[in-house]
Design a protein around this motif. Structure first.
Motif, PDB file in Angstrom:
ATOM      1  N   LEU A  17     -12.913 -23.891   0.925  1.00 28.65           N
ATOM      2  CA  LEU A  17     -12.030 -22.870   0.353  1.00 28.65           C
ATOM      3  C   LEU A  17     -10.925 -22.460   1.313  1.00 28.65           C
ATOM      4  O   LEU A  17      -9.782 -22.264   0.915  1.00 28.65           O
ATOM      5  N   SER A  18     -11.270 -22.337   2.597  1.00 27.01           N
ATOM      6  CA  SER A  18     -10.262 -21.914   3.569  1.00 27.01           C
ATOM      7  C   SER A  18     -10.707 -22.316   4.970  1.00 27.01           C
ATOM      8  O   SER A  18     -11.899 -22.276   5.294  1.00 27.01           O
ATOM      9  N   SER A  19      -9.734 -22.706   5.787  1.00 23.73           N
ATOM     10  CA  SER A  19     -10.010 -23.037   7.189  1.00 23.73           C
ATOM     11  C   SER A  19      -9.652 -21.878   8.120  1.00 23.73           C
ATOM     12  O   SER A  19      -9.781 -21.993   9.344  1.00 23.73           O
ATOM     13  N   LYS A  22     -10.598 -15.942   9.950  1.00 26.24           N
ATOM     14  CA  LYS A  22     -10.631 -14.537   9.539  1.00 26.24           C
ATOM     15  C   LYS A  22     -11.099 -14.362   8.097  1.00 26.24           C
ATOM     16  O   LYS A  22     -11.570 -13.293   7.713  1.00 26.24           O
ATOM     17  N   LEU A  23     -10.968 -15.415   7.306  1.00 22.06           N
ATOM     18  CA  LEU A  23     -11.360 -15.324   5.900  1.00 22.06           C
ATOM     19  C   LEU A  23     -12.783 -15.817   5.641  1.00 22.06           C
ATOM     20  O   LEU A  23     -13.295 -15.653   4.522  1.00 22.06           O
ATOM     21  N   GLN A  24     -13.403 -16.414   6.644  1.00 24.30           N
ATOM     22  CA  GLN A  24     -14.714 -17.016   6.424  1.00 24.30           C
ATOM     23  C   GLN A  24     -15.773 -16.003   6.007  1.00 24.30           C
ATOM     24  O   GLN A  24     -16.474 -16.197   5.004  1.00 24.30           O
ATOM     25  N   LEU A  25     -15.901 -14.928   6.754  1.00 23.74           N
ATOM     26  CA  LEU A  25     -16.924 -13.924   6.436  1.00 23.74           C
ATOM     27  C   LEU A  25     -16.645 -13.223   5.104  1.00 23.74           C
ATOM     28  O   LEU A  25     -17.571 -13.105   4.279  1.00 23.74           O
ATOM     29  N   PRO A  26     -15.403 -12.757   4.840  1.00 26.35           N
ATOM     30  CA  PRO A  26     -15.146 -12.141   3.525  1.00 26.35           C
ATOM     31  C   PRO A  26     -15.406 -13.090   2.362  1.00 26.35           C
ATOM     32  O   PRO A  26     -15.970 -12.675   1.337  1.00 26.35           O
ATOM     33  N   LEU A  27     -15.017 -14.359   2.514  1.00 26.46           N
ATOM     34  CA  LEU A  27     -15.248 -15.327   1.440  1.00 26.46           C
ATOM     35  C   LEU A  27     -16.745 -15.562   1.223  1.00 26.46           C
ATOM     36  O   LEU A  27     -17.209 -15.654   0.084  1.00 26.46           O
ATOM     37  N   PHE A  28     -17.475 -15.661   2.331  1.00 30.12           N
ATOM     38  CA  PHE A  28     -18.917 -15.868   2.220  1.00 30.12           C
ATOM     39  C   PHE A  28     -19.586 -14.691   1.512  1.00 30.12           C
ATOM     40  O   PHE A  28     -20.413 -14.895   0.612  1.00 30.12           O
ATOM     41  N   THR A  78     -21.903 -23.004  -6.068  1.00 26.03           N
ATOM     42  CA  THR A  78     -21.711 -21.863  -5.172  1.00 26.03           C
ATOM     43  C   THR A  78     -22.479 -21.960  -3.858  1.00 26.03           C
ATOM     44  O   THR A  78     -21.893 -21.687  -2.794  1.00 26.03           O
ATOM     45  N   PRO A  79     -23.775 -22.319  -3.836  1.00 28.54           N
ATOM     46  CA  PRO A  79     -24.459 -22.428  -2.535  1.00 28.54           C
ATOM     47  C   PRO A  79     -23.804 -23.450  -1.603  1.00 28.54           C
ATOM     48  O   PRO A  79     -23.751 -23.234  -0.385  1.00 28.54           O
ATOM     49  N   ASN A  80     -23.297 -24.545  -2.171  1.00 22.54           N
ATOM     50  CA  ASN A  80     -22.606 -25.540  -1.357  1.00 22.54           C
ATOM     51  C   ASN A  80     -21.311 -24.984  -0.787  1.00 22.54           C
ATOM     52  O   ASN A  80     -20.945 -25.280   0.363  1.00 22.54           O
ATOM     53  N   ILE A  81     -20.613 -24.167  -1.587  1.00 16.55           N
ATOM     54  CA  ILE A  81     -19.392 -23.519  -1.086  1.00 16.55           C
ATOM     55  C   ILE A  81     -19.724 -22.623   0.100  1.00 16.55           C
ATOM     56  O   ILE A  81     -19.050 -22.655   1.137  1.00 16.55           O
ATOM     57  N   SER A 171      -9.060 -43.135   3.452  1.00 18.60           N
ATOM     58  CA  SER A 171      -9.395 -41.715   3.599  1.00 18.60           C
ATOM     59  C   SER A 171     -10.668 -41.374   2.845  1.00 18.60           C
ATOM     60  O   SER A 171     -10.928 -41.865   1.755  1.00 18.60           O
ATOM     61  N   ASN A 172     -11.493 -40.511   3.463  1.00 22.48           N
ATOM     62  CA  ASN A 172     -12.684 -39.997   2.798  1.00 22.48           C
ATOM     63  C   ASN A 172     -12.620 -38.477   2.640  1.00 22.48           C
ATOM     64  O   ASN A 172     -13.636 -37.808   2.483  1.00 22.48           O
ATOM     65  N   HIS A 173     -11.393 -37.946   2.718  1.00 24.09           N
ATOM     66  CA  HIS A 173     -11.172 -36.502   2.618  1.00 24.09           C
ATOM     67  C   HIS A 173     -10.981 -36.103   1.163  1.00 24.09           C
ATOM     68  O   HIS A 173      -9.971 -36.440   0.535  1.00 24.09           O
ATOM     69  N   VAL A 174     -11.954 -35.379   0.606  1.00 22.85           N
ATOM     70  CA  VAL A 174     -11.877 -34.898  -0.776  1.00 22.85           C
ATOM     71  C   VAL A 174     -11.073 -33.602  -0.788  1.00 22.85           C
ATOM     72  O   VAL A 174     -11.496 -32.596  -0.198  1.00 22.85           O
ATOM     73  N   ASN A 175      -9.942 -33.635  -1.431  1.00 28.99           N
ATOM     74  CA  ASN A 175      -9.054 -32.468  -1.441  1.00 28.99           C
ATOM     75  C   ASN A 175      -9.528 -31.440  -2.471  1.00 28.99           C
ATOM     76  O   ASN A 175      -8.842 -31.104  -3.429  1.00 28.99           O
ATOM     77  N   HIS A 176     -10.754 -30.954  -2.245  1.00 27.51           N
ATOM     78  CA  HIS A 176     -11.354 -29.972  -3.130  1.00 27.51           C
ATOM     79  C   HIS A 176     -12.526 -29.330  -2.395  1.00 27.51           C
ATOM     80  O   HIS A 176     -12.930 -29.794  -1.332  1.00 27.51           O
ATOM     81  N   PHE A 177     -13.092 -28.252  -2.963  1.00 25.61           N
ATOM     82  CA  PHE A 177     -14.215 -27.595  -2.298  1.00 25.61           C
ATOM     83  C   PHE A 177     -15.562 -28.032  -2.878  1.00 25.61           C
ATOM     84  O   PHE A 177     -16.606 -27.540  -2.456  1.00 25.61           O
ATOM     85  N   TYR A 178     -15.552 -28.933  -3.849  1.00 21.55           N
ATOM     86  CA  TYR A 178     -16.779 -29.572  -4.337  1.00 21.55           C
ATOM     87  C   TYR A 178     -16.405 -30.938  -4.890  1.00 21.55           C
ATOM     88  O   TYR A 178     -15.225 -31.280  -5.007  1.00 21.55           O
ATOM     89  N   CYS A 179     -17.401 -31.743  -5.230  1.00 22.79           N
ATOM     90  CA  CYS A 179     -17.147 -33.102  -5.714  1.00 22.79           C
ATOM     91  C   CYS A 179     -16.806 -33.065  -7.195  1.00 22.79           C
ATOM     92  O   CYS A 179     -17.700 -32.982  -8.053  1.00 22.79           O
TER      93      CYS A 179
END
Length: 309
Positions: A17-19, A22-28, A78-81, A171-179
């Motif tokens: 969702l975000s790299s 500062k946003l990691q804890l609020p997003l979690f 959601t748990p994977n996110i 490339s093996n980079h999936v441009n998304h937050f899930y498959c």
């Protein structure tokens, strides 16, 4: 060299969702809160329908299955996110990615068809009330729900199989937050035109077919309601449909935006916002909508609260 490159890709890397640290804890915390509300809300609907004699009807049987699908649907994503928010690599094996894609398509297809079945149930209840118990009997609704799950599983298997027999190189980079199906297809070094056509034909037929079934059912429902002589009858009939129609709108609008459009209209930022909405938010909203708008559910909640106290 081509054969060597194909064997190198044994895992994918999700964007997340975000790299931003500062946003990691609020997003979690936000994802955790939404997930807990989703679980509690949908499990409450399931338990309430199971223990309340007045809710042992086909309409609430379908609602219970909708809540069951929403629990699994949310638990697939959601748990994977949340796990990937604090992960530096955000890696996922090809096998795990295939399983997630299979479950996601299966549950999304099942939800679309359950909403269509619920619309047909309301059509029979309002337009053919005298024949309701004959048409929608236990054998009928058990066959309907079994067909829904079988069709969803078959649709998911076809798309997952067709996606993962493709060669992945580079490339093996999936441009998304899930498959998801579209980001996975973009990683293949083979032309995916046939897969895209197949996606439109098979998945589109399920989603569009279910939506048309809902639209046709509601056209007949509205016409029947307008012919009712008493305002009380119109109000009661509308109250049983408003919750369902709201859930339909919340589910189908983002789905049509995401999948029934050309690749030229693809925009990463827009897709992520819409994906978060229908994979994380919608499963949370469904039980809230039915709890607030449905009188039978509200009365069952009050009785359950009084019994518990």
């Amino acid at each position: 060299m081509e054969k060597k490159n194909k064997t190198l890709v044994t895992e994918f890397i999700l964007s997340g969702l975000s790299s931003n640290p500062k946003l990691q804890l609020p997003l979690f915390l936000l994802c955790l809160l939404v997930y807990l509300i989703t679980l509690l809300g949908n499990l409450m609907i399931i338990v309430l329908i199971r223990i309340t004699p007045g809710l042992q009807t086909p309409m609430y049987f379908f609602l219970m299955n909708l809540s069951f699908v929403d629990v699994l649907y949310s638990s697939t994503i959601t748990p994977n996110i949340m796990a990937n928010i604090f992960s530096e690599t955000k890696k996922i094996s090809i096998t795990a990615c295939a399983i997630q894609l299979f479950l996601f398509i299966d549950l999304a297809s099942s939800e679309a068809m359950i909403l269509a079945v619920m619309a047909c149930d309301r059509y029979v209840a309002i337009c053919k009330p005298l024949n309701y118990t004959v048409i929608i009997n236990k054998e009928t609704y058990m066959k309907l729900i079994s067909s829904v799950y079988a069709a969803g599983c078959l649709n998911s298997f076809i798309h997952t199989y067709c996606a993962f027999i493709l060669p992945f190189c580079g490339s093996n980079h999936v441009n998304h937050f899930y498959c998801d199906i579209n980001p996975i297809l973009r990683l293949s070094c083979k032309d995916t035109y046939l897969n895209q056509i197949f996606l439109f034909l098979v998945a589109g037929s399920i989603e569009v077919g279910s939506f048309l079934c809902i639209v046709i059912s509601y056209i007949y429902i509205v016409l029947t309601i307008l012919r009712m002589r008493t305002s009380r009858g119109r109000s009661k009939s509308l109250s049983t449909c408003i919750s369902h129609f709201t859930c339909v709108a919340l589910f189908y609008c983002p789905v049509f935006f995401m999948y029934l459009r050309p690749n030229s209209a693809y925009a990463v930022d827009q897709d992520w916002v819409v994906s978060v909405f229908y994979t994380v938010i919608v499963p949370m909203l469904n039980p809230i909508i039915y709890s607030l708008r449905n009188q039978d559910v509200k009365q069952a909640l009050v009785k359950c609260r009084l019994f518990c106290t």
